[in-house]
Design a protein around this motif. Sequence first.
Motif, PDB file in Angstrom:
ATOM      1  N   LEU A 142      24.436  31.960  -0.261  1.00  0.00           N
ATOM      2  CA  LEU A 142      23.421  31.138  -0.920  1.00  0.00           C
ATOM      3  C   LEU A 142      23.883  29.691  -0.901  1.00  0.00           C
ATOM      4  CD1 LEU A 142      23.174  33.406  -4.101  1.00  0.00           C
ATOM      5  CD2 LEU A 142      21.801  33.634  -2.014  1.00  0.00           C
ATOM      6  N   ASP A 143      23.070  28.812  -0.331  1.00  0.00           N
ATOM      7  CA  ASP A 143      23.438  27.391  -0.387  1.00  0.00           C
ATOM      8  C   ASP A 143      22.195  26.536  -0.627  1.00  0.00           C
ATOM      9  OD1 ASP A 143      22.266  26.260   2.091  1.00  0.00           O
ATOM     10  OD2 ASP A 143      23.748  27.460   3.165  1.00  0.00           O
ATOM     11  N   THR A 144      22.418  25.310  -1.019  1.00  0.00           N
ATOM     12  CA  THR A 144      21.323  24.403  -1.399  1.00  0.00           C
ATOM     13  C   THR A 144      21.024  23.365  -0.327  1.00  0.00           C
ATOM     14  OG1 THR A 144      22.942  23.089  -2.648  1.00  0.00           O
ATOM     15  CG2 THR A 144      21.637  24.685  -3.887  1.00  0.00           C
ATOM     16  N   ALA A 145      21.390  23.647   0.899  1.00  0.00           N
ATOM     17  CA  ALA A 145      21.003  22.746   1.997  1.00  0.00           C
ATOM     18  C   ALA A 145      19.483  22.744   2.130  1.00  0.00           C
ATOM     19  CB  ALA A 145      21.657  23.202   3.298  1.00  0.00           C
ATOM     20  N   ARG A 146      18.930  21.588   2.438  1.00  0.00           N
ATOM     21  CA  ARG A 146      17.480  21.468   2.585  1.00  0.00           C
ATOM     22  C   ARG A 146      17.103  21.350   4.054  1.00  0.00           C
ATOM     23  NH1 ARG A 146      15.945  23.991  -1.618  1.00  0.00           N
ATOM     24  NH2 ARG A 146      17.036  23.248  -3.497  1.00  0.00           N
ATOM     25  N   HIS A 147      16.075  22.092   4.445  1.00  0.00           N
ATOM     26  CA  HIS A 147      15.614  22.111   5.824  1.00  0.00           C
ATOM     27  C   HIS A 147      14.197  21.540   5.897  1.00  0.00           C
ATOM     28  CE1 HIS A 147      19.066  24.750   6.545  1.00  0.00           C
ATOM     29  NE2 HIS A 147      18.651  25.474   5.514  1.00  0.00           N
ATOM     30  N   ARG A 148      13.901  20.886   6.981  1.00  0.00           N
ATOM     31  CA  ARG A 148      12.582  20.272   7.127  1.00  0.00           C
ATOM     32  C   ARG A 148      11.435  21.276   7.044  1.00  0.00           C
ATOM     33  NH1 ARG A 148      13.407  15.897  12.124  1.00  0.00           N
ATOM     34  NH2 ARG A 148      14.963  14.567  11.063  1.00  0.00           N
ATOM     35  N   SER A 149      11.662  22.460   7.564  1.00  0.00           N
ATOM     36  CA  SER A 149      10.612  23.478   7.582  1.00  0.00           C
ATOM     37  C   SER A 149      10.576  24.316   6.311  1.00  0.00           C
ATOM     38  CB  SER A 149      10.809  24.384   8.789  1.00  0.00           C
ATOM     39  OG  SER A 149      12.100  24.994   8.753  1.00  0.00           O
ATOM     40  N   GLY A 150      11.411  23.971   5.327  1.00  0.00           N
ATOM     41  CA  GLY A 150      11.448  24.748   4.091  1.00  0.00           C
ATOM     42  C   GLY A 150      12.646  25.685   4.047  1.00  0.00           C
ATOM     43  N   PRO A 151      12.746  26.516   3.020  1.00  0.00           N
ATOM     44  CA  PRO A 151      13.907  27.420   2.895  1.00  0.00           C
ATOM     45  C   PRO A 151      14.066  28.328   4.099  1.00  0.00           C
ATOM     46  CG  PRO A 151      12.633  27.364   0.849  1.00  0.00           C
ATOM     47  CD  PRO A 151      11.818  26.627   1.889  1.00  0.00           C
ATOM     48  N   TYR A 152      15.318  28.533   4.487  1.00  0.00           N
ATOM     49  CA  TYR A 152      15.633  29.423   5.592  1.00  0.00           C
ATOM     50  C   TYR A 152      16.231  30.698   4.996  1.00  0.00           C
ATOM     51  CZ  TYR A 152      17.831  31.254   9.840  1.00  0.00           C
ATOM     52  OH  TYR A 152      18.212  32.050  10.887  1.00  0.00           O
ATOM     53  N   CYS A 153      15.510  31.791   5.091  1.00  0.00           N
ATOM     54  CA  CYS A 153      15.932  33.056   4.477  1.00  0.00           C
ATOM     55  C   CYS A 153      15.916  34.158   5.527  1.00  0.00           C
ATOM     56  CB  CYS A 153      15.006  33.436   3.312  1.00  0.00           C
ATOM     57  SG  CYS A 153      14.861  32.121   2.072  1.00  0.00           S
ATOM     58  N   ARG A 154      17.052  34.798   5.715  1.00  0.00           N
ATOM     59  CA  ARG A 154      17.159  35.809   6.770  1.00  0.00           C
ATOM     60  C   ARG A 154      18.100  36.927   6.354  1.00  0.00           C
ATOM     61  NH1 ARG A 154      18.852  34.445  13.052  1.00  0.00           N
ATOM     62  NH2 ARG A 154      18.557  36.562  13.884  1.00  0.00           N
TER      63      ARG A 154
END
Length: 271
Positions: A259-271
Motif C-alpha cells: 500500500l502506498d500513497t503515490a499518485r498516478h495521472r489515471s487514478g489509483p492503480y490497484c492490482r
Amino acid sequence: MMRRWQFLLVGCLAACATLSDAAPVETSLVPVTRPSAAPVLAFVDPIRPRLRPALAQVSAAAVRPSDLSALSGHSPLRPYLRPKSAELQVLFKKRKLRKTSVCGDIDIQGKPVGRVPGRIKACGIKDAVQITSVSGVALSRPSTMDCGTAIALNKWVDKTVKPTFKRRGPVIELQVAAHYACRTRNNQKGARISEHGKGRAIDISGFKMADGEVVTVLSGWRKNPSQRQLKKIWRGACGPFGTVLGPNSDRFHRDHFHLDTARHRSGPYCR
C-alpha cells in the motif's frame, strides 16, 4: 272602659321594656375586620422555581454495586447512568491518547521522528512519524512513514478492515511486513527507488484477531472464508492509497498487500 289608644300605649311600653332588658347590639359604620386566614397567594407558586427531585437513575447509580454485571437478572430495563468515576476514566484516557497522537488525529498513535535522511539522494522523509496503532488497531512493530501515509492507513483500517472482520474478530493487530526502507522496487538492481524509500508505503501480511487467530494473505487469499474478506479489504484500500498490490499482481506480492500513497495521472492503480 279603656280606650283604644290607651291600650296601644300600654302595649308599646311593654315592648320597649322587653327590648331594654336584652343585650345591646353592637353596630358601627366601620366594616368589621376579617378574621385571620391564609393569605390570598398561599397556593400560588413562588417566582423562583423549585428544584426538580433527583432522578431514579441518579439515585440508583450512586448505590449500584461496582461488580454488578450489566447482563445480570437484577438489571432494570432502563440502563444505569455512568458513574462519575467512569466518565473521569474516559476523559483521562482521551487526554493520554491526545498526548501520544500524531498527524493531528487522536486515532493515529505514535511519535514524531522528524527528518529521516536517506543513504542515497532519492530516499528519505522530511517530516516522518513512527506509528504504533491506527483506529485502535496496533501495528505488529513501529512503522516509519509520512503523515499522508499514516492518514490513509488509518482511514483504510477504520472504514474497511475493522468492519470486514467485525464478526470474526475484532481485529486487534496488523502484521507489518515492511515500512520505511531505502531500497529499489522489489529490491531489483537498476529499478527505481521504491515508495518505501520515501516513507510513503507499508506492506501488510496478516491480520490478528482478539482470540489469537491470524488471517494471513499467503494462506487466506485462495481459501474461504478468508478469501472473500481479504479481497474486500484489498478493494477497500484502493482509494485511500494510490497503489495497491496483492497476490494477483506478481510473484513479489503473493504473501502481502503493498500500500502506498503515490499518485498516478489515471487514478489509483490497484492490482
